[in-house]
Design a protein around this motif. Structure first.
Motif, PDB file in Angstrom:
ATOM      1  N   ASP A 105       0.822  -1.213   0.000  1.00  0.00           N
ATOM      2  CA  ASP A 105       0.000   0.000   0.000  1.00  0.00           C
ATOM      3  C   ASP A 105       0.855   1.261   0.000  1.00  0.00           C
ATOM      4  OD1 ASP A 105      -2.307  -1.467  -0.046  1.00  0.00           O
ATOM      5  OD2 ASP A 105      -2.627  -1.414   2.103  1.00  0.00           O
ATOM      6  N   ALA A 108       3.037   0.874  -3.881  1.00  0.00           N
ATOM      7  CA  ALA A 108       2.318   0.744  -5.143  1.00  0.00           C
ATOM      8  C   ALA A 108       1.351   1.906  -5.357  1.00  0.00           C
ATOM      9  CB  ALA A 108       1.560  -0.583  -5.187  1.00  0.00           C
ATOM     10  N   TYR A 109       0.827   2.460  -4.252  1.00  0.00           N
ATOM     11  CA  TYR A 109      -0.196   3.494  -4.359  1.00  0.00           C
ATOM     12  C   TYR A 109       0.342   4.909  -4.124  1.00  0.00           C
ATOM     13  CZ  TYR A 109      -3.620  -0.315  -4.224  1.00  0.00           C
ATOM     14  OH  TYR A 109      -4.346  -1.439  -4.502  1.00  0.00           O
ATOM     15  N   GLN A 191       2.683  -0.034 -13.128  1.00  0.00           N
ATOM     16  CA  GLN A 191       2.258   0.917 -12.086  1.00  0.00           C
ATOM     17  C   GLN A 191       0.755   1.190 -12.175  1.00  0.00           C
ATOM     18  OE1 GLN A 191       5.369   3.977 -12.889  1.00  0.00           O
ATOM     19  NE2 GLN A 191       5.876   3.734 -10.724  1.00  0.00           N
ATOM     20  N   GLU A 192       0.004   0.116 -12.176  1.00  0.00           N
ATOM     21  CA  GLU A 192      -1.453   0.204 -12.307  1.00  0.00           C
ATOM     22  C   GLU A 192      -2.089   1.062 -11.216  1.00  0.00           C
ATOM     23  OE1 GLU A 192      -5.300  -2.864 -12.052  1.00  0.00           O
ATOM     24  OE2 GLU A 192      -3.240  -3.632 -12.024  1.00  0.00           O
ATOM     25  N   HIS A 193      -1.543   1.020  -9.996  1.00  0.00           N
ATOM     26  CA  HIS A 193      -2.183   1.686  -8.866  1.00  0.00           C
ATOM     27  C   HIS A 193      -1.644   3.099  -8.615  1.00  0.00           C
ATOM     28  CE1 HIS A 193      -3.866  -2.222  -8.006  1.00  0.00           C
ATOM     29  NE2 HIS A 193      -2.662  -2.743  -7.946  1.00  0.00           N
ATOM     30  N   PRO A 196      -3.313   6.907 -11.296  1.00  0.00           N
ATOM     31  CA  PRO A 196      -4.210   6.179 -12.203  1.00  0.00           C
ATOM     32  C   PRO A 196      -4.820   7.028 -13.312  1.00  0.00           C
ATOM     33  CG  PRO A 196      -5.256   6.543 -10.064  1.00  0.00           C
ATOM     34  CD  PRO A 196      -3.827   6.963  -9.914  1.00  0.00           C
TER      35      PRO A 196
END
Length: 222
Positions: A105, A108-109, A191-193, A196
């Motif tokens: 968390d 990645a976010y 880096q999908e998250h 966005p």
């Protein structure tokens, strides 16, 4: 092994699960890490470097992955931080868990350090294999080519006429467009998250690797 990968022109995959340098080993430990970092830099742009964060990684075990091209972190198992929760508590008095400090968390976010999230070690390996299928082995080779007779047939896709609305104020999901354009809908998002409102990743057209950068109107109007 890193020297050999550089010599033979092969991708290098790091599987990291390390507490970092031991204070008792002092200068020798730091010298060892310095040698790793030096090789990371020498390999940069020559062969792909992929790091799998499969356990708690502190200090040098975090610095080295940060110098590689792609980082895959295993949820609940892998953590990435400069120094661990115990040192944070001693120095600042703050109490924080390893997961809060360096878990999925966090990276990645929010920090954007991690490129892919895996639910377990097996998925991390599968992600690595899929990623390597889009990349050349080194800077003197072309990316892998996957010829397919069916891909040579250009077919109209009427659904594309409806996906992008005529009204510029209406949002739509750019992934729906991308998956209909790339070969067999195979799109590997990086880096999908993180951030966005922009989509980046790899796909193929006519069997050849392409990179994709796109606005995502669905999030913050792209």
């Amino acid at each position: 092994v890193m020297d050999n990968a550089l010599k033979t022109g092969d991708p290098f995959v790091f599987i990291n699960d390390s507490g970092g340098a031991r204070i008792q080993e002092g200068v020798d430990a730091l010298s060892g890490y310095g040698g790793i970092f030096h090789r990371n830099v020498k390999m940069s742009g020559v062969v792909p470097q992929i790091s799998i964060i499969a356990g708690p990684c502190a200090g040098g075990a975090a610095y080295s992955p940060a110098l590689t091209d792609f980082i895959i972190q295993v949820r609940h198992e892998g953590q990435l931080f400069i120094t661990g929760p115990n040192v944070i508590k001693q120095v600042t008095g703050e109490v924080i868990s390893a997961e809060q400090l360096g878990g999925v968390d966090s990276h990645a976010y929010y920090s954007g350090v991690v490129h892919f999230v895996a639910e377990n070690d097996e998925e991390a390996i599968a992600l690595t294999q899929r990623l390597l299928s889009f990349l050349p082995s080194n800077n003197l080779e072309d990316p892998p080519y996957y010829p397919d007779e069916e891909l040579g047939q250009i077919v109209d896709d009427e659904s594309l006429n409806q996906i992008v609305p005529d009204d510029p104020k209406k949002a739509y999901d750019m992934r729906d467009v991308i998956t209909r354009i790339v070969d067999r809908g195979d799109f590997l998002e990086v880096q999908e998250h993180f951030a966005p409102n922009i989509i980046i990743g790899f796909g193929r057209m006519m069997g050849r690797t392409i990179g994709i950068i796109a606005n995502q109107p669905k999030v913050k109007a792209g």
